[in-house]
Design a protein around this motif. Structure first.
Motif, PDB file in Angstrom:
ATOM      1  N   ILE A  61      42.915  39.229  37.091  1.00 39.52           N
ATOM      2  CA  ILE A  61      41.728  38.337  37.613  1.00 39.52           C
ATOM      3  C   ILE A  61      42.172  36.907  37.511  1.00 39.52           C
ATOM      4  CG2 ILE A  61      40.006  40.058  36.609  1.00 39.52           C
ATOM      5  CD1 ILE A  61      39.741  38.268  34.076  1.00 39.52           C
ATOM      6  N   GLY A  62      43.587  36.634  37.528  1.00 41.69           N
ATOM      7  CA  GLY A  62      43.914  35.086  37.494  1.00 41.69           C
ATOM      8  C   GLY A  62      43.654  34.420  38.840  1.00 41.69           C
ATOM      9  N   GLY A  63      43.026  33.084  38.731  1.00 42.50           N
ATOM     10  CA  GLY A  63      42.748  32.242  39.849  1.00 42.50           C
ATOM     11  C   GLY A  63      41.287  32.705  40.398  1.00 42.50           C
ATOM     12  N   ALA A  71      33.020  40.771  39.191  1.00 46.67           N
ATOM     13  CA  ALA A  71      32.822  41.586  40.293  1.00 46.67           C
ATOM     14  C   ALA A  71      34.069  42.588  40.126  1.00 46.67           C
ATOM     15  CB  ALA A  71      32.681  41.055  41.594  1.00 46.67           C
ATOM     16  N   THR A  72      35.139  42.030  40.252  1.00 42.13           N
ATOM     17  CA  THR A  72      36.417  42.823  40.182  1.00 42.13           C
ATOM     18  C   THR A  72      36.445  43.746  38.929  1.00 42.13           C
ATOM     19  OG1 THR A  72      37.440  40.960  41.382  1.00 42.13           O
ATOM     20  CG2 THR A  72      38.997  42.630  40.162  1.00 42.13           C
ATOM     21  N   LEU A  73      36.098  43.268  37.724  1.00 38.09           N
ATOM     22  CA  LEU A  73      36.167  44.113  36.623  1.00 38.09           C
ATOM     23  C   LEU A  73      35.015  45.326  36.706  1.00 38.09           C
ATOM     24  CD1 LEU A  73      36.738  41.673  33.679  1.00 38.09           C
ATOM     25  CD2 LEU A  73      38.403  43.155  34.863  1.00 38.09           C
ATOM     26  N   GLU A  74      33.823  44.969  37.235  1.00 36.51           N
ATOM     27  CA  GLU A  74      32.886  45.925  37.680  1.00 36.51           C
ATOM     28  C   GLU A  74      33.333  47.091  38.388  1.00 36.51           C
ATOM     29  OE1 GLU A  74      28.821  43.578  37.015  1.00 36.51           O
ATOM     30  OE2 GLU A  74      29.522  43.651  39.038  1.00 36.51           O
ATOM     31  N   GLU A  75      34.089  46.740  39.379  1.00 33.59           N
ATOM     32  CA  GLU A  75      34.649  47.732  40.307  1.00 33.59           C
ATOM     33  C   GLU A  75      35.640  48.384  39.764  1.00 33.59           C
ATOM     34  OE1 GLU A  75      36.381  48.257  44.793  1.00 33.59           O
ATOM     35  OE2 GLU A  75      35.830  46.294  44.170  1.00 33.59           O
ATOM     36  N   TYR A 107      30.685  42.496  31.070  1.00 34.29           N
ATOM     37  CA  TYR A 107      31.698  41.922  31.784  1.00 34.29           C
ATOM     38  C   TYR A 107      31.803  40.337  31.590  1.00 34.29           C
ATOM     39  CZ  TYR A 107      32.051  46.347  33.921  1.00 34.29           C
ATOM     40  OH  TYR A 107      32.260  47.714  34.224  1.00 34.29           O
ATOM     41  N   ALA A 108      30.523  39.873  31.474  1.00 36.36           N
ATOM     42  CA  ALA A 108      30.647  38.374  31.588  1.00 36.36           C
ATOM     43  C   ALA A 108      31.395  37.808  30.269  1.00 36.36           C
ATOM     44  CB  ALA A 108      29.301  37.523  31.311  1.00 36.36           C
ATOM     45  N   ALA A 109      31.133  38.403  29.218  1.00 33.82           N
ATOM     46  CA  ALA A 109      31.826  38.075  27.843  1.00 33.82           C
ATOM     47  C   ALA A 109      33.204  38.254  28.096  1.00 33.82           C
ATOM     48  CB  ALA A 109      31.353  38.963  26.791  1.00 33.82           C
ATOM     49  N   THR A 110      33.588  39.374  28.696  1.00 33.13           N
ATOM     50  CA  THR A 110      34.995  39.960  28.901  1.00 33.13           C
ATOM     51  C   THR A 110      35.708  38.606  29.683  1.00 33.13           C
ATOM     52  OG1 THR A 110      34.594  42.171  28.862  1.00 33.13           O
ATOM     53  CG2 THR A 110      36.601  41.605  29.708  1.00 33.13           C
ATOM     54  N   VAL A 111      35.295  38.521  30.910  1.00 30.06           N
ATOM     55  CA  VAL A 111      35.862  37.252  31.620  1.00 30.06           C
ATOM     56  C   VAL A 111      35.761  35.872  30.882  1.00 30.06           C
ATOM     57  CG1 VAL A 111      35.501  35.747  33.852  1.00 30.06           C
ATOM     58  CG2 VAL A 111      35.127  38.229  33.840  1.00 30.06           C
ATOM     59  N   GLU A 112      34.847  35.590  29.974  1.00 27.19           N
ATOM     60  CA  GLU A 112      34.841  34.571  29.346  1.00 27.19           C
ATOM     61  C   GLU A 112      35.685  34.246  28.250  1.00 27.19           C
ATOM     62  OE1 GLU A 112      33.287  30.722  28.856  1.00 27.19           O
ATOM     63  OE2 GLU A 112      32.459  32.406  29.922  1.00 27.19           O
ATOM     64  N   GLN A 113      36.261  35.396  27.768  1.00 32.33           N
ATOM     65  CA  GLN A 113      37.206  35.300  26.699  1.00 32.33           C
ATOM     66  C   GLN A 113      38.710  34.970  27.468  1.00 32.33           C
ATOM     67  OE1 GLN A 113      38.121  39.101  24.593  1.00 32.33           O
ATOM     68  NE2 GLN A 113      38.531  40.199  26.615  1.00 32.33           N
TER      69      GLN A 113
END
Length: 585
Positions: A61-63, A71-75, A107-113
């Motif tokens: 998910i870099g960049g 959205a990428t992780l949800e899919e 997913y939001a907390a996952t991206v946040e970390q």
């Protein structure tokens, strides 16, 4: 002339330490300045994108912006998030739906970390400076829903201990078989610990063993297997040969199996043979091969119009306990060693003359008479039933059965062919007319106040019987049963006055005992009359008959003892079929 010039002491060595500290301080300052600059640069460069090397479980998910990464992780993890979980405890499993259990991915907390966005947190800055790394999915847990779902799952997983079992299965024909069932351990799920287990395991695996207390059953499979080998199999390996002074007989494998029950004793399974049942199962072999004198009970005969008890006689028997002792002595042996001896003992009469005299059979407590038109078969069949029933004793608490007492109506039993009602018409059959005796006996019992256990009126009305208050029998299906619910014996007396051409006959039944009941009853009433159209028949056994209306008959009875109603008022109702007029072709 010499001049002494005084010089101040040199300070070269002492001045070196301050200078070195200054240099170190300058280096640290420069380093901090550089780091601070890098920190500032990293802080300034961190925007709304994920660090360049960031991944989540291998998904890059870099960049990406926050929204893109989410959205990428949800899919990527849609299937992982909703994958059905298999919870297990002991040998049991149950499925758990994550959504229904309040489990999902944040997913939001996952991206946040991962390090997206600006932050003064040094750890955050470090992730930015290093380009990020791999991260784990962050789970969201609805605790009340998880607790509720786990309680439902735990109730399915919880099991009670079940002992291993063994039994004999005896088919109608052939040798008995041994049937075993495996035991089952008890399982009790630890609800609180299991909730923590599921939280930690979610998103990492779908097979989750729960914390549970597991206990073995009292009787194990191994203990049952040992009993099967050491006792159950030898017990039915061959018949046991029993010798007596009056003949020899066999206790068969089937007899042993039918008399055996397996039970727990001191925590272990054992085979236990019931002595009485073993004696009953061995009876056919004993009767056929051992010459025993049967004991007889005291009976009643009539002298001077009154019942008089006669003496019973003692006989001989093989007692159940002694037979069991003989069998148990060789039960696990094989071949020629399965032999034993048993003694012949005295068998006392179950009812002595003295005991019969104490039953209070002294007066008529109920009687009834019906008449019938002349027919030789009626004289024969009604008379034979009266003959068998006269002197029969219904003991206190005993239920009388007409079929059991009179037996099947066959020629060998003294009955002849006569008219009976079958499928709404009259046909000839052995024992025809015996229902006259049944009806008369039913009414004698009715007016004696004895308990009406079973009776069946005819399908068609016969006008020489009280409407509704009558009875018929059919071997193997319909019976007349009367219970003696008093403390005294009841003896039946049948008296027949045979018919002759042009003269009607009659049958009377009297019930002898001690009168304790007062009977009140309404006379039968008729209602709801109807009729059926006439018909013809070409059957070889056709009997012509006239048309009779069908109707409903109703009556009642109340029985009092010592002024108290014994049972609630008994209401009786019976709907008679209409009799078609039948013309025989």
């Amino acid at each position: 002339m010499s001049t002494t010039i005084n010089q101040a002491p040199r300070a070269d060595k002492p001045s070196r330490k301050p200078r070195r500290g200054w240099l170190i301080g300058m280096g640290v300052a420069v380093l901090l300045l550089l780091l601070g600059g890098a920190y500032s640069v990293a802080y300034a460069s961190a925007g709304d994108t994920v660090p360049r090397n960031a991944t989540v479980g291998g998904v890059a998910i870099g960049g990406m912006t926050r929204e893109e990464a989410i959205a990428t992780l949800e899919e990527a993890y849609a299937d992982t998030e909703t994958a059905e979980l298999e919870l297990s405890a002991g040998d049991n499993t149950v499925a758990l739906n994550p959504a229904e259990a309040g489990l999902s991915v944040d997913y939001a907390a996952t991206v946040e970390q991962s390090g997206v966005g600006r932050s003064a947190n040094p750890a955050h800055i470090w992730r930015v400076l290093t380009g990020g790394g791999d991260n784990q999915l962050v789970a969201a847990v609805d605790e009340p829903k998880l607790t509720e779902a786990l309680e439902v799952a735990a109730e399915e997983l919880d099991t009670e201990a079940k002992d291993a079992t063994i039994a004999y299965e005896v088919p109608e024909e052939g040798a008995p078989e041994i049937v075993t069932e495996q035991g089952q351990e008890s399982v009790t799920v630890d609800r609180a610990a299991s909730a923590e287990t599921v939280r930690n395991a979610y998103l990492t695996t779908t097979e989750i063993p729960l914390d549970a207390a597991v206990a073995d059953p009292d009787i194990s499979d191994a203990e049952v297997a040992d009993l099967q080998q050491s006792w159950a199999e030898p017990a039915i390996s061959d018949p046991i040969e029993i010798s007596t002074d009056k003949g020899d007989f066999r206790v068969t494998e089937r007899a042993i199996a039918k008399a055996t029950k397996f039970e727990a004793k001191d925590g272990l399974p054992v085979g236990a043979i019931d002595a009485e049942e073993l004696r009953d199962q061995a009876e056919p072999e004993i009767s056929e091969n051992v010459d025993l004198i049967e004991p007889t009970e005291a009976t009643f005969s009539f002298s001077g119009g009154k019942p008089v008890p006669s003496a019973g006689k003692d006989g001989e028997d093989i007692l159940p306990d002694k037979l069991l002792e003989a069998v148990n002595g060789v039960i696990t042996k094989s071949g020629d060693e399965r032999k034993a001896e048993v003694s012949i003992d005295k068998a006392e009469s179950e009812l002595t003359k003295e005991e019969a005299e104490k039953l209070g059979v002294k007066e008529v407590i109920g009687e009834f008479t019906t008449s019938f038109p002349h027919a030789d078969y009626r004289n024969a069949n009604i008379g034979r039933a009266a003959e068998i029933l006269t002197g029969y004793l219904i003991k206190p608490g005993e239920t009388f059965s007409f079929n059991d007492t009179v037996g099947e109506r066959t020629e060998e039993n003294g009955f002849v062919a006569g008219n009976i009602i079958s499928n709404g018409r009259f046909v000839m059959e052995t024992g025809g007319g015996v229902s006259q005796a049944v009806t008369t006996l039913y009414n004698a019992g009715f007016y004696s106040g004895l308990e009406d256990v079973e009776h069946w009126p005819h399908t068609l009305y016969i006008d020489r019987y009280p409407a509704g208050r009558e009875a018929t029998v059919a071997w193997g299906s319909k019976d007349l049963k009367i219970k003696n619910d008093t403390d005294y014996g009841v003896v039946i007396q049948g008296i027949i006055d045979e018919s002759s051409p042009g003269n009607r006959g009659s049958i009377t039944f009297k019930m002898w005992s001690t009168k304790v009941s007062e009977v009140k009853g309404g006379e039968p009433s008729k209602s709801d009359f109807y009729s059926e159209p006439a018909t013809t028949s070409s059957a070889s056994d056709c009997q012509p008959q006239g048309s009779v209306e069908g109707f409903t008959a109703s009556y009642w009875r109340e029985v009092y003892r010592d002024g108290e109603l014994v049972r609630p008022r008994e209401q009786y109702s019976w709907r008679y079929a209409a009799t078609r007029a039948v013309t025989c072709e």
